[in-house]
Motif scaffolding. Structure first.
Motif, PDB file in Angstrom:
ATOM      1  N   PHE A 496     -22.362  14.703  40.907  1.00 19.42           N
ATOM      2  CA  PHE A 496     -22.034  13.842  42.038  1.00 19.42           C
ATOM      3  C   PHE A 496     -21.974  12.380  41.612  1.00 19.42           C
ATOM      4  O   PHE A 496     -21.101  11.625  42.044  1.00 19.42           O
ATOM      5  N   TRP A 497     -22.905  11.977  40.742  1.00 18.59           N
ATOM      6  CA  TRP A 497     -22.981  10.583  40.306  1.00 18.59           C
ATOM      7  C   TRP A 497     -22.135  10.315  39.074  1.00 18.59           C
ATOM      8  O   TRP A 497     -21.577   9.221  38.932  1.00 18.59           O
ATOM      9  N   ASP A 498     -22.031  11.301  38.172  1.00 14.11           N
ATOM     10  CA  ASP A 498     -21.242  11.104  36.957  1.00 14.11           C
ATOM     11  C   ASP A 498     -19.788  10.792  37.267  1.00 14.11           C
ATOM     12  O   ASP A 498     -19.208   9.859  36.714  1.00 14.11           O
ATOM     13  N   VAL A 499     -19.148  11.572  38.143  1.00 15.98           N
ATOM     14  CA  VAL A 499     -17.728  11.339  38.409  1.00 15.98           C
ATOM     15  C   VAL A 499     -17.511  10.006  39.115  1.00 15.98           C
ATOM     16  O   VAL A 499     -16.428   9.409  39.022  1.00 15.98           O
ATOM     17  N   ARG A 500     -18.533   9.520  39.815  1.00 16.51           N
ATOM     18  CA  ARG A 500     -18.427   8.196  40.432  1.00 16.51           C
ATOM     19  C   ARG A 500     -18.559   7.085  39.389  1.00 16.51           C
ATOM     20  O   ARG A 500     -17.745   6.156  39.352  1.00 16.51           O
ATOM     21  N   ARG A 501     -19.581   7.180  38.542  1.00 13.96           N
ATOM     22  CA  ARG A 501     -19.764   6.090  37.574  1.00 13.96           C
ATOM     23  C   ARG A 501     -18.642   6.070  36.544  1.00 13.96           C
ATOM     24  O   ARG A 501     -18.299   5.001  36.013  1.00 13.96           O
ATOM     25  N   TRP A 502     -18.034   7.239  36.264  1.00 11.26           N
ATOM     26  CA  TRP A 502     -16.868   7.273  35.373  1.00 11.26           C
ATOM     27  C   TRP A 502     -15.591   6.823  36.086  1.00 11.26           C
ATOM     28  O   TRP A 502     -14.555   6.676  35.456  1.00 11.26           O
ATOM     29  N   MET A 503     -15.666   6.673  37.405  1.00 14.95           N
ATOM     30  CA  MET A 503     -14.511   6.371  38.248  1.00 14.95           C
ATOM     31  C   MET A 503     -13.421   7.434  38.113  1.00 14.95           C
ATOM     32  O   MET A 503     -12.227   7.145  38.058  1.00 14.95           O
ATOM     33  N   GLU A 504     -13.863   8.682  38.097  1.00 16.30           N
ATOM     34  CA  GLU A 504     -12.952   9.822  38.047  1.00 16.30           C
ATOM     35  C   GLU A 504     -12.990  10.634  39.338  1.00 16.30           C
ATOM     36  O   GLU A 504     -12.349  11.670  39.452  1.00 16.30           O
ATOM     37  N   ALA A 505     -13.740  10.151  40.329  1.00 21.45           N
ATOM     38  CA  ALA A 505     -13.922  10.915  41.556  1.00 21.45           C
ATOM     39  C   ALA A 505     -12.634  11.051  42.352  1.00 21.45           C
ATOM     40  O   ALA A 505     -12.424  12.053  43.046  1.00 21.45           O
ATOM     41  N   GLU A 506     -11.755  10.048  42.285  1.00 18.60           N
ATOM     42  CA  GLU A 506     -10.496  10.147  43.024  1.00 18.60           C
ATOM     43  C   GLU A 506      -9.641  11.306  42.533  1.00 18.60           C
ATOM     44  O   GLU A 506      -8.812  11.826  43.277  1.00 18.60           O
ATOM     45  N   LYS A 507      -9.854  11.704  41.303  1.00 18.81           N
ATOM     46  CA  LYS A 507      -9.156  12.867  40.764  1.00 18.81           C
ATOM     47  C   LYS A 507      -9.969  14.139  40.977  1.00 18.81           C
ATOM     48  O   LYS A 507      -9.490  15.120  41.544  1.00 18.81           O
ATOM     49  N   ASP A 508     -11.220  14.108  40.540  1.00 22.56           N
ATOM     50  CA  ASP A 508     -12.018  15.333  40.520  1.00 22.56           C
ATOM     51  C   ASP A 508     -12.486  15.780  41.898  1.00 22.56           C
ATOM     52  O   ASP A 508     -12.584  16.984  42.160  1.00 22.56           O
ATOM     53  N   LEU A 509     -12.817  14.839  42.780  1.00 21.96           N
ATOM     54  CA  LEU A 509     -13.362  15.219  44.078  1.00 21.96           C
ATOM     55  C   LEU A 509     -12.300  15.307  45.166  1.00 21.96           C
ATOM     56  O   LEU A 509     -12.590  15.765  46.269  1.00 21.96           O
ATOM     57  N   ALA A 510     -11.085  14.862  44.873  1.00 22.01           N
ATOM     58  CA  ALA A 510     -10.012  14.951  45.866  1.00 22.01           C
ATOM     59  C   ALA A 510      -9.127  16.174  45.641  1.00 22.01           C
ATOM     60  O   ALA A 510      -8.310  16.514  46.502  1.00 22.01           O
ATOM     61  N   GLU A 511      -9.282  16.828  44.489  1.00 18.18           N
ATOM     62  CA  GLU A 511      -8.508  18.042  44.226  1.00 18.18           C
ATOM     63  C   GLU A 511      -9.022  19.203  45.072  1.00 18.18           C
ATOM     64  O   GLU A 511     -10.201  19.247  45.450  1.00 18.18           O
ATOM     65  N   SER A 512      -8.163  20.148  45.345  1.00 15.79           N
ATOM     66  CA  SER A 512      -8.592  21.343  46.065  1.00 15.79           C
ATOM     67  C   SER A 512      -9.593  22.117  45.218  1.00 15.79           C
ATOM     68  O   SER A 512      -9.433  22.246  43.998  1.00 15.79           O
ATOM     69  N   LEU A 513     -10.629  22.615  45.868  1.00 19.99           N
ATOM     70  CA  LEU A 513     -11.616  23.432  45.177  1.00 19.99           C
ATOM     71  C   LEU A 513     -11.056  24.839  44.999  1.00 19.99           C
ATOM     72  O   LEU A 513     -10.456  25.402  45.925  1.00 19.99           O
ATOM     73  N   THR A 514     -11.247  25.400  43.810  1.00 18.71           N
ATOM     74  CA  THR A 514     -10.715  26.737  43.527  1.00 18.71           C
ATOM     75  C   THR A 514     -11.829  27.749  43.305  1.00 18.71           C
ATOM     76  O   THR A 514     -12.959  27.402  42.960  1.00 18.71           O
ATOM     77  N   GLY A 515     -11.479  28.997  43.524  1.00 23.90           N
ATOM     78  CA  GLY A 515     -12.368  30.118  43.267  1.00 23.90           C
ATOM     79  C   GLY A 515     -11.544  31.255  42.708  1.00 23.90           C
ATOM     80  O   GLY A 515     -10.426  31.049  42.206  1.00 23.90           O
ATOM     81  N   VAL A 516     -12.081  32.459  42.808  1.00 23.24           N
ATOM     82  CA  VAL A 516     -11.362  33.619  42.306  1.00 23.24           C
ATOM     83  C   VAL A 516     -11.432  34.745  43.326  1.00 23.24           C
ATOM     84  O   VAL A 516     -12.479  34.993  43.927  1.00 23.24           O
ATOM     85  N   ALA A 517     -10.291  35.389  43.552  1.00 27.46           N
ATOM     86  CA  ALA A 517     -10.244  36.586  44.394  1.00 27.46           C
ATOM     87  C   ALA A 517     -10.305  37.801  43.479  1.00 27.46           C
ATOM     88  O   ALA A 517      -9.579  37.878  42.480  1.00 27.46           O
ATOM     89  N   ILE A 518     -11.174  38.751  43.812  1.00 25.05           N
ATOM     90  CA  ILE A 518     -11.425  39.886  42.921  1.00 25.05           C
ATOM     91  C   ILE A 518     -11.126  41.187  43.662  1.00 25.05           C
ATOM     92  O   ILE A 518     -11.630  41.415  44.766  1.00 25.05           O
ATOM     93  N   THR A 519     -10.318  42.009  43.061  1.00 25.97           N
ATOM     94  CA  THR A 519     -10.064  43.350  43.611  1.00 25.97           C
ATOM     95  C   THR A 519     -10.444  44.386  42.562  1.00 25.97           C
ATOM     96  O   THR A 519     -10.254  44.171  41.358  1.00 25.97           O
ATOM     97  N   LYS A 520     -11.002  45.476  43.041  1.00 27.79           N
ATOM     98  CA  LYS A 520     -11.419  46.540  42.134  1.00 27.79           C
ATOM     99  C   LYS A 520     -10.333  47.598  42.078  1.00 27.79           C
ATOM    100  O   LYS A 520      -9.860  48.091  43.117  1.00 27.79           O
ATOM    101  N   ILE A 521      -9.926  47.942  40.869  1.00 25.31           N
ATOM    102  CA  ILE A 521      -8.896  48.963  40.647  1.00 25.31           C
ATOM    103  C   ILE A 521      -9.490  50.010  39.724  1.00 25.31           C
ATOM    104  O   ILE A 521      -9.625  49.791  38.523  1.00 25.31           O
ATOM    105  N   SER A 522      -9.903  51.132  40.329  1.00 23.96           N
ATOM    106  CA  SER A 522     -10.585  52.181  39.572  1.00 23.96           C
ATOM    107  C   SER A 522     -11.844  51.595  38.930  1.00 23.96           C
ATOM    108  O   SER A 522     -12.716  51.100  39.626  1.00 23.96           O
TER     109      SER A 522
END
Length: 563
Positions: A496-522
């Motif tokens: 939370f503080w690192d991306v602010r002090r690096w001034m990278e929060a406008e990139k890292d915290l404004a991007e859409s958060l991603t996850g993974v969808a998992i389906t079981k096949i056999s």
């Protein structure tokens, strides 16, 4: 009530593993004079200042601070932490409004410092018996040590304010609750950092190197130097040396430092090296054992808060297919992707072999930190696939495809209401190594110590990641250091503080958060990266707004930029 004071001490397990038996309730009615003159109650009041240290297990409305970063999402959508992600916070409502908390802590520290010299030791002083004189000298020394401890804690509280708000009022005198604060001004950012560093230097010179086992948890000279390392790292970072984000803010002295940034990086590197050169702390051989209930005993831990026995964090964090599990903190796909392959290469979803088995042959810190699909956990495999016990379709199932493992005591029987002590690490040696590498890369790119200490962090016996190669550019090394902090310090309150002090929060915290969808096949699984949530961040969020309630009292104050 002017000359009466009712004091209720409820220490539970407090912070130390020790002192004496402090896990009991003390309810006494004493005069103010009796309290300030009592050696025992003065000791309790010093310990009470430690109680103002915050832990990060359920920091904001049951959520870890990581859930307000690109590292995680909290499964309970109504949690106040979510307001950071939607941008729905301001000077009237802030989910992390700690202004009042830390100024109350500072007032408690100031109150102790004013009264500590009032302890009545006259009985021992006038007694010629050598034993009484021994007690007298020992208690004088102990009182002086408590005063230094409290000054260091006060400096730490001020840093917690400064990293959020910029320049804040520096109050070192005892004030009354009904005192007129209308004439109190915010101190410059420079004055705040100078004050904190000076207090750290003073404490480092005065505090002992260590205490008896019965007093584990008290701050030491090493703690003071470690806090100084973090403070100077922040002071050297872009946020406090570049006001371009502030839109022409007229009170630059409140948000930005003067002087050469390069010299600040040099000072930060020197401060981290001072801790290393103590040769008093070292990396644990086991990453996985650092975060258990006895982590405070580890020689890697420099500063921690030890909480009483509980299981609320385990209940909040457990997957919902397990007894009482609430789903809790859901690590993001972005964080998972930051963990390298065991050969040192980066994970790549475009690689069919990697995409088919995304958790195979990964940096071991991944399995110590995050529960991934089909991993063995508490007597069965975690079923995060759609339709599984812990997957989509289950109430409070993970939104990202992951659950938290770090800090969670998986051995607790929650149905039987079993509990355990939890130790929140405030500073550990790995952070100091990473502080040193980062500052040195900015001050003296190419210095061999950069790789030495980065590779030490990556080479624990239960991690054993390949060494980072030499000959990399300063920019590439900076990227590696940033990633290493993200992985090594995940869910410890840094991102939370690192991306602010690096001034990278406008990139890292404004991007859409991603996850993974998992389906079981056999007997196999299919993994697809998905968007979990759109996020919001604007430049004004680099610093917190001063609470409107304070501006209503102190009308001469100016609000922080862009709020």
């Amino acid at each position: 009530m002017k000359n009466r004071l009712i004091i209720i001490y409820s220490f539970l397990a407090l912070l130390f593993s020790a002192c004496e038996n402090l896990d009991q309730d003390f309810t006494v009615t004493l005069t103010q004079d009796e309290v300030t003159k009592s050696y025992e109650y003065t000791k309790y009041r010093a310990i009470a200042v430690y109680s103002e240290l915050k832990n990060g297990f359920e920091y904001i409305d049951g959520a870890m601070l990581a859930s307000a970063t690109d590292d995680a999402e909290h499964t309970i959508e109504t949690s106040a932490i979510q307001n950071f992600n939607t941008g729905n916070w301001n000077m009237v409502y802030n989910p992390d409004d700690v202004w009042e908390h830390y100024y109350q802590a500072i007032r408690k520290a100031n109150q102790f410092l004013v009264s500590a010299d009032s302890v009545d030791l006259e009985t021992y002083r006038v007694d010629p018996d050598p034993g009484a004189q021994e007690v007298y000298q020992a208690r004088l020394k102990e009182i002086e040590n408590w005063k230094v401890e409290v000054r260091l804690l006060r400096a730490y509280f001020y840093f917690e304010l400064v990293k959020r708000y910029g320049g804040v009022p520096l109050i070192t005198e005892l004030t009354t609750l009904d005192e007129d604060y209308s004439g109190v001004n915010r101190s410059s950012l420079e004055d705040c950092f100078d004050f904190i560093v000076d207090e750290c230097d003073y404490a480092a010179a005065e505090l002992p190197e260590s205490y008896a086992d019965s007093d584990l948890g008290r701050v030491t000279s090493g703690t003071a130097l470690a806090i100084k390392s973090r403070v100077l790292l922040y002071a050297a970072s872009n946020l406090f040396n570049n006001d371009s984000w502030a839109g022409g803010y007229a009170n630059n002295e409140l948000i930005s430092l003067t002087g050469d940034q390069q010299s600040k990086w040099e000072a930060a590197a020197d401060a981290a090296k001072d801790v290393i050169d103590l040769e008093r702390y070292w990396l644990s051989s086991s990453y996985s054992n650092l975060f258990g209930s006895d982590g405070f005993l580890n020689n890697e831990v420099i500063f921690s808060r030890r909480n009483g026995a509980s299981n609320s964090f385990e209940i909040m964090s457990a997957p919902p297919g397990y007894d009482l599990g609430q789903g809790g903190t859901n690590p993001s796909q972005g964080l998972v992707d930051a963990y390298q392959m065991t050969d040192g290469s980066d994970f790549n979803w475009n690689n069919p072999e990697m995409a088919a088995n995304p958790y195979e042959n990964r940096d071991p810190r991944l399995k110590y930190t995050i529960l991934t699909n089909n991993a063995w956990y508490k007597s069965r495999n975690v079923e995060i696939w759609e339709g599984g016990l812990d997957g989509k379709g289950t109430f409070r199932a993970t939104k990202t495809g992951y659950y938290l493992k770090k800090y969670v005591n998986s051995g607790l029987d929650l149905l039987q209401n079993r509990t355990s002590v939890h130790s929140w690490i405030l500073i550990r040696m790995a952070e100091i190594y990473l502080n040193y590498a980062e500052a040195l890369n900015e001050a003296e790119p190419g210095d061999p110590d950069i790789l030495t200490y980065l590779n030490l962090v990556r080479s624990r016996s239960d991690v054993q990641m390949p060494a980072i190669p030499s000959g990399l550019s300063q920019e590439k090394m900076r990227e590696i250091i940033h990633r290493e902090r993200r992985v090594e310090l995940a869910f410890e309150g840094h991102r939370f503080w690192d991306v602010r002090r690096w001034m990278e929060a406008e990139k890292d915290l404004a991007e859409s958060l991603t996850g993974v969808a998992i389906t079981k096949i056999s007997d196999s699984f299919n993994y697809q990266v998905t968007t979990v949530e759109s996020r919001s961040f604007s430049p004004k969020m680099y610093l917190y707004p001063i609470p409107q309630s304070e501006l209503n009292i102190n009308k001469q104050w100016v609000q922080n930029p862009l709020w």
